[in-house]
Design a protein around this motif. Structure first.
Motif, PDB file in Angstrom:
ATOM      1  N   VAL A 259      30.696  38.037  30.137  1.00 51.70           N
ATOM      2  CA  VAL A 259      30.240  38.621  31.720  1.00 51.70           C
ATOM      3  C   VAL A 259      29.247  38.752  32.400  1.00 51.70           C
ATOM      4  CG1 VAL A 259      31.287  40.051  33.626  1.00 51.70           C
ATOM      5  CG2 VAL A 259      32.908  39.420  31.168  1.00 51.70           C
ATOM      6  N   ALA A 260      28.531  38.618  33.061  1.00 50.35           N
ATOM      7  CA  ALA A 260      27.523  39.230  33.983  1.00 50.35           C
ATOM      8  C   ALA A 260      27.703  40.024  35.194  1.00 50.35           C
ATOM      9  CB  ALA A 260      26.046  37.396  33.104  1.00 50.35           C
ATOM     10  N   GLN A 261      27.274  40.412  35.097  1.00 48.54           N
ATOM     11  CA  GLN A 261      27.214  41.468  36.437  1.00 48.54           C
ATOM     12  C   GLN A 261      25.978  41.977  37.155  1.00 48.54           C
ATOM     13  OE1 GLN A 261      31.406  43.643  37.478  1.00 48.54           O
ATOM     14  NE2 GLN A 261      30.679  44.048  34.819  1.00 48.54           N
ATOM     15  N   TYR A 262      25.448  41.839  38.034  1.00 46.99           N
ATOM     16  CA  TYR A 262      24.385  41.890  38.815  1.00 46.99           C
ATOM     17  C   TYR A 262      24.187  42.529  40.394  1.00 46.99           C
ATOM     18  CZ  TYR A 262      19.485  42.046  40.916  1.00 46.99           C
ATOM     19  OH  TYR A 262      18.078  42.413  41.700  1.00 46.99           O
ATOM     20  N   GLY A 263      23.409  43.523  40.772  1.00 45.24           N
ATOM     21  CA  GLY A 263      23.734  43.853  41.766  1.00 45.24           C
ATOM     22  C   GLY A 263      24.057  45.923  42.215  1.00 45.24           C
ATOM     23  N   PRO A 264      24.845  45.737  43.149  1.00 47.15           N
ATOM     24  CA  PRO A 264      24.799  48.079  43.534  1.00 47.15           C
ATOM     25  C   PRO A 264      26.636  47.798  43.099  1.00 47.15           C
ATOM     26  CG  PRO A 264      24.077  46.975  45.690  1.00 47.15           C
ATOM     27  CD  PRO A 264      24.018  45.687  44.164  1.00 47.15           C
ATOM     28  N   ARG A 265      27.062  46.101  42.864  1.00 45.69           N
ATOM     29  CA  ARG A 265      28.396  45.802  42.833  1.00 45.69           C
ATOM     30  C   ARG A 265      28.846  45.435  42.083  1.00 45.69           C
ATOM     31  NH1 ARG A 265      31.946  44.146  48.139  1.00 45.69           N
ATOM     32  NH2 ARG A 265      32.948  44.327  46.394  1.00 45.69           N
ATOM     33  N   ARG A 266      29.855  46.384  40.623  1.00 45.24           N
ATOM     34  CA  ARG A 266      30.379  45.163  39.786  1.00 45.24           C
ATOM     35  C   ARG A 266      31.791  45.176  39.991  1.00 45.24           C
ATOM     36  NH1 ARG A 266      25.651  46.202  38.643  1.00 45.24           N
ATOM     37  NH2 ARG A 266      25.075  46.423  36.511  1.00 45.24           N
ATOM     38  N   LEU A 267      31.346  43.251  40.100  1.00 44.38           N
ATOM     39  CA  LEU A 267      32.672  42.490  41.418  1.00 44.38           C
ATOM     40  C   LEU A 267      33.491  42.946  40.263  1.00 44.38           C
ATOM     41  CD1 LEU A 267      30.996  40.509  43.206  1.00 44.38           C
ATOM     42  CD2 LEU A 267      31.845  42.582  44.252  1.00 44.38           C
ATOM     43  N   TRP A 268      32.961  42.289  39.221  1.00 43.50           N
ATOM     44  CA  TRP A 268      33.847  41.519  37.818  1.00 43.50           C
ATOM     45  C   TRP A 268      35.001  43.046  37.889  1.00 43.50           C
ATOM     46  CZ3 TRP A 268      36.995  37.720  35.834  1.00 43.50           C
ATOM     47  CH2 TRP A 268      37.823  38.191  35.363  1.00 43.50           C
ATOM     48  N   ASP A 269      34.156  44.033  37.582  1.00 44.02           N
ATOM     49  CA  ASP A 269      34.851  45.415  37.466  1.00 44.02           C
ATOM     50  C   ASP A 269      35.973  45.871  38.117  1.00 44.02           C
ATOM     51  OD1 ASP A 269      33.576  45.689  35.249  1.00 44.02           O
ATOM     52  OD2 ASP A 269      32.349  47.081  35.687  1.00 44.02           O
ATOM     53  N   GLU A 270      35.216  45.643  39.279  1.00 43.57           N
ATOM     54  CA  GLU A 270      36.355  45.851  40.733  1.00 43.57           C
ATOM     55  C   GLU A 270      37.448  44.870  40.807  1.00 43.57           C
ATOM     56  OE1 GLU A 270      35.335  45.897  44.337  1.00 43.57           O
ATOM     57  OE2 GLU A 270      32.395  46.449  43.664  1.00 43.57           O
ATOM     58  N   VAL A 271      37.590  43.782  40.718  1.00 39.05           N
ATOM     59  CA  VAL A 271      38.935  42.410  40.422  1.00 39.05           C
ATOM     60  C   VAL A 271      39.267  42.949  39.293  1.00 39.05           C
ATOM     61  CG1 VAL A 271      38.705  39.937  39.834  1.00 39.05           C
ATOM     62  CG2 VAL A 271      37.348  41.031  41.426  1.00 39.05           C
TER      63      VAL A 271
END
Length: 307
Positions: A259-271
């Motif tokens: 997993v790679a995540q970038y930006g103010p939101r952690r989109l994978w974590d939210e999903v």
């Protein structure tokens, strides 16, 4: 009176007609289904056929047997009944998002495009007790139809029914492209590993996708099977073009995914949290999702609950 052709001969002609449109023979199992049932046995004595002028004209089996028979075995729609005393709709060319105030209020508002938020005029122009039937859309998943009843307090409440994937209303489209607007040189994403399969959240379980879309706002996904970085990659991004994530399948094992995540939101974590909630709730089907639509300034907002 001309004798009718044999049903088998008529069905053979129908199969040839369909094959000509397809450009290849009709699959064997569909041929068997058509041959198993004689179509003319299930049609009424009078059919209504297109008259070439935008309307229909009757075709009676007794007075026009050959025409009736040909119609029965053509690959064309047949009208078998007209309701007497039906009303003619009033057609208006206008922006549908604004409804049509001159004839409001309405007992039913039925949309043939999907929305992510209900336009306020639709809510305001529905009578108390009236129904709004609206295909629903989220950036994550275009699936489901809202069937809501207008309440005396000006809100509307209802459930989502399965199916109903329509083009999104033009005014609610967000034009964001992954490689043009989201990914930038120099971005340094946080990296981790997940045991949650990307196919669990973006595969064939449309109820799961709908659940996620309702709980992770403004987030969409795309599959990439042609990139050099991974055998299969699930991309996630938000409509603001500020956050993205990727989940990689290496083509060998399904127990862990990079997993790679970038930006103010952690989109994978939210999903992932939304999917965990879906599982914890017993994998609710589409009809268990209820929406309450409320006026909110010049628009509306919706609240999601599970029944």
């Amino acid at each position: 009176m001309t004798s009718h052709p044999d049903p088998d001969e008529a069905i053979a002609g129908l199969l040839d007609e369909i094959a000509g449109q397809l450009g290849h023979p009709v699959p064997a199992h569909l041929q068997a289904a058509l041959r198993a049932v004689s179509r003319h046995l299930f049609l009424p004595p009078t059919l209504w056929l297109r008259d070439g002028n935008g309307g229909h004209e009757p075709c009676d089996r007794e007075s026009e047997p050959d025409r009736w028979w040909r119609a029965a075995y053509r690959d064309a729609p047949l009208v078998t009944q007209f309701t007497k005393g039906g009303q003619q709709p009033h057609v208006v060319c206008a922006d549908g998002a604004g409804g049509w105030p001159p004839n409001a209020p309405y007992d039913r508002i039925i949309a043939t495009c999907s929305v992510r938020t209900v336009p306020l005029p639709w809510l305001e122009q529905t009578v108390t007790g009236g129904l709004l039937v609206i295909p629903w859309d989220t950036p994550w998943c275009n699936f489901g139809t809202l069937i809501a009843t207008k309440q005396a307090d000006g809100t509307a409440e209802g459930v989502l029914a399965p199916y109903g994937a329509f083009m999104l209303m033009r005014a609610q489209r967000v034009e964001v492209e992954l490689h043009r607007d989201v990914l930038r040189e120099g971005q340094k994403p946080d990296r981790s590993v997940t045991e949650l399969s990307p196919w669990s959240v973006a595969g064939t379980d449309l109820a799961a996708q709908l659940h996620i879309g309702l709980r992770v706002p403004g987030t969409w996904h795309a599959w990439d099977t042609e990139g050099e970085a991974a055998h299969t990659r699930l991309w996630l991004a938000d409509d603001e073009a500020t956050s993205w994530a990727s989940v990689d399948y290496d083509g060998r094992q399904l127990s862990a995914f990079a997993v790679a995540q970038y930006g103010p939101r952690r989109l994978w974590d939210e999903v992932a949290r939304a999917y965990e909630g879906y599982v914890a709730a017993g994998r609710p089907g589409v009809p268990r999702h209820r929406l309450r639509i409320s006026p909110d300034g010049a628009g509306t907002r919706h609240q999601v609950t599970l029944s």
